[in-house]
Design an enzyme around this catalytic site. Structure first.
Site, PDB file in Angstrom:
ATOM      1  N   ARG A 177       0.801  -1.221  -0.088  1.00 53.39           N
ATOM      2  CA  ARG A 177       0.099  -0.062  -0.020  1.00 53.39           C
ATOM      3  C   ARG A 177       0.928   1.067   0.025  1.00 53.39           C
ATOM      4  O   ARG A 177       0.384   2.499   0.653  1.00 53.39           O
ATOM      5  CB  ARG A 177      -1.054   0.082   1.411  1.00 53.39           C
ATOM      6  CG  ARG A 177      -1.921  -1.013   1.337  1.00 53.39           C
ATOM      7  CD  ARG A 177      -2.850  -1.346   0.200  1.00 53.39           C
ATOM      8  NE  ARG A 177      -3.839  -2.155   0.392  1.00 53.39           N
ATOM      9  CZ  ARG A 177      -3.574  -3.419   0.080  1.00 53.39           C
ATOM     10  NH1 ARG A 177      -2.480  -3.519  -1.046  1.00 53.39           N
ATOM     11  NH2 ARG A 177      -4.384  -4.362   0.085  1.00 53.39           N
ATOM     12  N   SER A 253     -10.777  -0.228   3.144  1.00 52.34           N
ATOM     13  CA  SER A 253     -10.083  -0.387   4.610  1.00 52.34           C
ATOM     14  C   SER A 253      -9.468   0.943   5.108  1.00 52.34           C
ATOM     15  O   SER A 253      -8.790   1.626   4.315  1.00 52.34           O
ATOM     16  CB  SER A 253      -8.753  -1.229   4.413  1.00 52.34           C
ATOM     17  OG  SER A 253      -9.122  -2.474   3.997  1.00 52.34           O
ATOM     18  N   GLU A 349      -5.052   4.414   6.389  1.00 52.74           N
ATOM     19  CA  GLU A 349      -4.771   4.175   4.841  1.00 52.74           C
ATOM     20  C   GLU A 349      -5.136   5.281   3.727  1.00 52.74           C
ATOM     21  O   GLU A 349      -4.434   5.955   2.959  1.00 52.74           O
ATOM     22  CB  GLU A 349      -5.585   2.855   4.181  1.00 52.74           C
ATOM     23  CG  GLU A 349      -5.086   2.329   3.191  1.00 52.74           C
ATOM     24  CD  GLU A 349      -5.617   1.113   2.407  1.00 52.74           C
ATOM     25  OE1 GLU A 349      -5.602   0.038   3.015  1.00 52.74           O
ATOM     26  OE2 GLU A 349      -6.325   1.243   1.382  1.00 52.74           O
TER      27      GLU A 349
HETATM   28  C1  LIG Z   1     -15.335  -0.255  -0.977  1.00 51.16           C
HETATM   29  C2  LIG Z   1     -14.041   0.005  -1.164  1.00 51.16           C
HETATM   30  C3  LIG Z   1     -13.108  -1.019  -1.289  1.00 51.16           C
HETATM   31  C4  LIG Z   1     -11.727  -1.059  -1.527  1.00 51.16           C
HETATM   32  N1  LIG Z   1     -10.767  -2.047  -1.781  1.00 51.16           N
HETATM   33  C5  LIG Z   1      -9.509  -1.791  -1.878  1.00 51.16           C
HETATM   34  C6  LIG Z   1      -8.559  -3.127  -2.122  1.00 51.16           C
HETATM   35  O1  LIG Z   1      -9.334  -4.112  -1.949  1.00 51.16           O
HETATM   36  N2  LIG Z   1      -7.319  -2.810  -2.179  1.00 51.16           N
HETATM   37  C7  LIG Z   1      -6.672  -1.523  -2.277  1.00 51.16           C
HETATM   38  O2  LIG Z   1      -5.651  -1.472  -2.456  1.00 51.16           O
HETATM   39  N3  LIG Z   1      -7.794  -0.499  -2.172  1.00 51.16           N
HETATM   40  C8  LIG Z   1      -9.090  -0.596  -1.896  1.00 51.16           C
HETATM   41  N4  LIG Z   1      -9.853   0.560  -1.895  1.00 51.16           N
HETATM   42  C9  LIG Z   1      -8.966   1.799  -1.954  1.00 51.16           C
HETATM   43  C10 LIG Z   1      -9.357   2.724  -3.271  1.00 51.16           C
HETATM   44  O3  LIG Z   1     -10.247   2.116  -3.885  1.00 51.16           O
HETATM   45  C11 LIG Z   1      -8.141   2.601  -4.124  1.00 51.16           C
HETATM   46  O4  LIG Z   1      -6.854   3.066  -3.351  1.00 51.16           O
HETATM   47  C12 LIG Z   1      -7.969   3.427  -5.446  1.00 51.16           C
HETATM   48  O5  LIG Z   1      -6.987   3.126  -6.214  1.00 51.16           O
HETATM   49  C13 LIG Z   1      -8.499   4.813  -5.191  1.00 51.16           C
HETATM   50  O6  LIG Z   1      -8.782   5.362  -6.470  1.00 51.16           O
HETATM   51  P1  LIG Z   1      -9.518   6.802  -6.708  1.00 51.16           P
HETATM   52  O7  LIG Z   1      -9.387   7.044  -8.110  1.00 51.16           O
HETATM   53  O8  LIG Z   1     -10.661   6.779  -5.984  1.00 51.16           O
HETATM   54  O9  LIG Z   1      -8.414   7.586  -5.977  1.00 51.16           O
HETATM   55  P2  LIG Z   1      -8.644   8.986  -5.093  1.00 51.16           P
HETATM   56  O10 LIG Z   1      -9.409   8.761  -3.901  1.00 51.16           O
HETATM   57  O11 LIG Z   1      -9.316   9.919  -5.888  1.00 51.16           O
HETATM   58  O12 LIG Z   1      -7.342   9.378  -4.805  1.00 51.16           O
HETATM   59  C14 LIG Z   1      -6.224   8.756  -3.861  1.00 51.16           C
HETATM   60  C15 LIG Z   1      -4.963   9.634  -3.821  1.00 51.16           C
HETATM   61  O13 LIG Z   1      -4.753   9.597  -5.333  1.00 51.16           O
HETATM   62  C16 LIG Z   1      -4.258  10.658  -5.827  1.00 51.16           C
HETATM   63  N5  LIG Z   1      -4.481  10.501  -7.295  1.00 51.16           N
HETATM   64  C17 LIG Z   1      -5.730  10.008  -7.937  1.00 51.16           C
HETATM   65  N6  LIG Z   1      -5.534  10.107  -9.080  1.00 51.16           N
HETATM   66  C18 LIG Z   1      -4.240  10.588  -9.400  1.00 51.16           C
HETATM   67  C19 LIG Z   1      -3.453  10.778 -10.575  1.00 51.16           C
HETATM   68  N7  LIG Z   1      -4.017  10.380 -11.824  1.00 51.16           N
HETATM   69  N8  LIG Z   1      -2.255  11.205 -10.793  1.00 51.16           N
HETATM   70  C20 LIG Z   1      -1.632  11.504  -9.317  1.00 51.16           C
HETATM   71  N9  LIG Z   1      -2.247  11.382  -8.230  1.00 51.16           N
HETATM   72  C21 LIG Z   1      -3.615  10.816  -8.198  1.00 51.16           C
HETATM   73  C22 LIG Z   1      -5.203  11.713  -5.165  1.00 51.16           C
HETATM   74  O14 LIG Z   1      -4.550  13.072  -5.044  1.00 51.16           O
HETATM   75  C23 LIG Z   1      -5.231  11.134  -3.842  1.00 51.16           C
HETATM   76  O15 LIG Z   1      -4.109  11.531  -2.920  1.00 51.16           O
HETATM   77  C24 LIG Z   1     -11.137   0.436  -1.563  1.00 51.16           C
HETATM   78  C25 LIG Z   1     -12.029   1.409  -1.441  1.00 51.16           C
HETATM   79  C26 LIG Z   1     -13.458   1.118  -1.354  1.00 51.16           C
HETATM   80  C27 LIG Z   1     -14.389   2.466  -1.086  1.00 51.16           C
END
Ligand SMILES: Cc1cc2nc3c(=O)[nH]c(=O)nc-3n(C[C@H](O)[C@H](O)[C@H](O)COP(=O)(O)OP(=O)(O)OC[C@H]3O[C@@H](n4cnc5c(N)ncnc54)[C@H](O)[C@@H]3O)c2cc1C
Length: 359
Positions: A177, A253, A349
């Protein structure tokens, strides 16, 4: 580019109206920022980077908002990449393919397209919300597979000057992570596209949870398992355990599983022999944070508008109409309870973005 909205008072910090960030975080708390735009091409994103630099405004990238705790005011221009093309280029022998995917593509949609086309690699990461551009930030992982396993390289755009360059896997500093994008490059680059490698060679990873049983139960006799069947088993397992953010606000998480040096972990295991633990390649031992929270009697606990999920203690939930301060207070209560009982500090996280109102 779609300029979703702009704060008319951008130069005046005393008037913090800005634009609502509705739909920008799966926890569902209200937040506002100076401005919001959704570029549909990498070129449009570069134009926004240069415009923000010219205006002297901070630029923050948000994807699906599923790994964020948004505080009420974000003193920045928020950019949500909307470019989402996918190109699959098979190798000459047809056994592998290079997938080039742009930042705005939904991760789960990509996984399902690849699995349905018979490509192995990311089927265990089905149903993870969010966009492809965010996947490297915390090196998303589940059921024994991580993004880094099949990532060839990725392209970043400097948020300073709009210049682009490719980074290989080693340069990204991936860990559990973790990556360089949570460290030295935090909020300094926009990840514009990823290059991944997928394969025709069957490589099912079914060692976690009840995946093996689910897959064999669904498999007609004599047939070989497909990546789509594995993805469907992952979806079924996850749907039973994790709340759907569309129904109940959450960010997956909320705490990382703590990784302890062997001696420290052994001391805990002597006191708590049933503590689920996973030895790591580097000799450390990963502990199940959900179990630690559960043992503190907090699974299912509710505090006002927020709570600890009743099925999965690692997930903090927002029932609606609440304030982010309630969630942060609950997170602190959980961390302190686990520390008091087990001597382990849990690490949050999802990243916090923004600030609390003054006064
Ligand atoms: C129900 C649920 C289940 C999940 N299960 C998992 C799992 O099994 N495993 C896991 O690892 N994670 C899990 N996650 C966490 C999450 O889905 C992941 O970390 C996902 O990759 C986040 O993507 P996002 O586009 O929503 O990022 P955001 O929440 O929009 O952004 C997260 C971070 O990344 C940065 N960011 C976003 N896009 C970019 C880009 N293009 N360039 C540079 N920086 C950027 C943002 O500034 C922020 O700091 C889960 C979340 C939920 C709600």
């Amino acid at each position: 580019m779609t300029p979703v909205s702009t704060d008319q008072n951008a130069g005046d910090t005393s008037q913090r109206e800005g634009v609502a960030l509705d739909g920008c975080n799966t926890l569902g708390f209200s937040a506002r920022a100076r401005a919001l735009s959704e570029p549909h091409t990498v070129e449009a994103a570069r134009a926004q980077v240069l415009a923000s630099r010219q205006a002297g405004e901070r630029l923050v990238v948000i994807g699906g908002g599923s790994n964020l705790v948004l505080l009420p005011w974000l003193d920045a221009h928020v950019m949500r990449p909307a470019f989402d093309e996918v190109t699959i280029t098979p190798a000459e022998d047809g056994l592998t393919a290079t997938v080039c995917v742009e930042a705005g593509k939904r991760w789960h949609a990509l996984v399902m397209e690849l699995a349905a086309a018979g490509w192995w690699g990311y089927e265990n990461l089905a149903l993870i919300p969010g966009c492809c551009g965010a996947a490297p930030i915390q090196n998303i992982g589940a059921y024994g597979v991580e993004l880094a396993d099949h990532l060839l390289r990725l392209e970043v755009m400097s948020l300073e000057d709009g210049s682009c360059r490719w980074m290989n896997r080693e340069e990204c500093g991936f860990g559990y992570r973790d990556s360089i994008f949570k460290g030295a490059l935090e909020h300094r680059v926009l990840i514009t596209r990823l290059e991944l490698q997928v394969s025709r060679q069957a490589s099912p990873r079914l060692g976690y949870g009840d995946l093996a049983q689910r897959v064999s139960a669904a498999l007609p006799q004599g047939e070989e398992v497909t990546p789509l069947q594995v993805a469907q088993a992952v979806i079924a397992t996850r749907s039973e355990k994790l709340p759907d953010p569309a129904q109940l606000g959450n960010a997956g998480s909320f705490f990382k599983n703590p990784q302890l040096p062997q001696a420290e972990a052994q001391a805990l295991l002597t006191r708590f022999p049933s503590l689920p633990h996973y030895p790591q390649a580097d000799g450390s031992i990963k502990l199940a944070a959900g179990w630690l929270i559960d043992q503190c009697g907090l699974k299912g606990a509710r505090r006002g508008h927020v709570g600890v999920h009743a099925q999965q203690a690692l997930v903090l939930v927002h029932f609606g109409e609440g304030a982010v301060t309630e969630l942060l207070a609950l997170a602190q209560e959980v961390r302190e309870a686990v520390h008091t009982r087990f001597g382990v500090w849990l690490e949050q996280e999802p990243r916090e973005l923004g600030m609390m109102p003054e006064g």
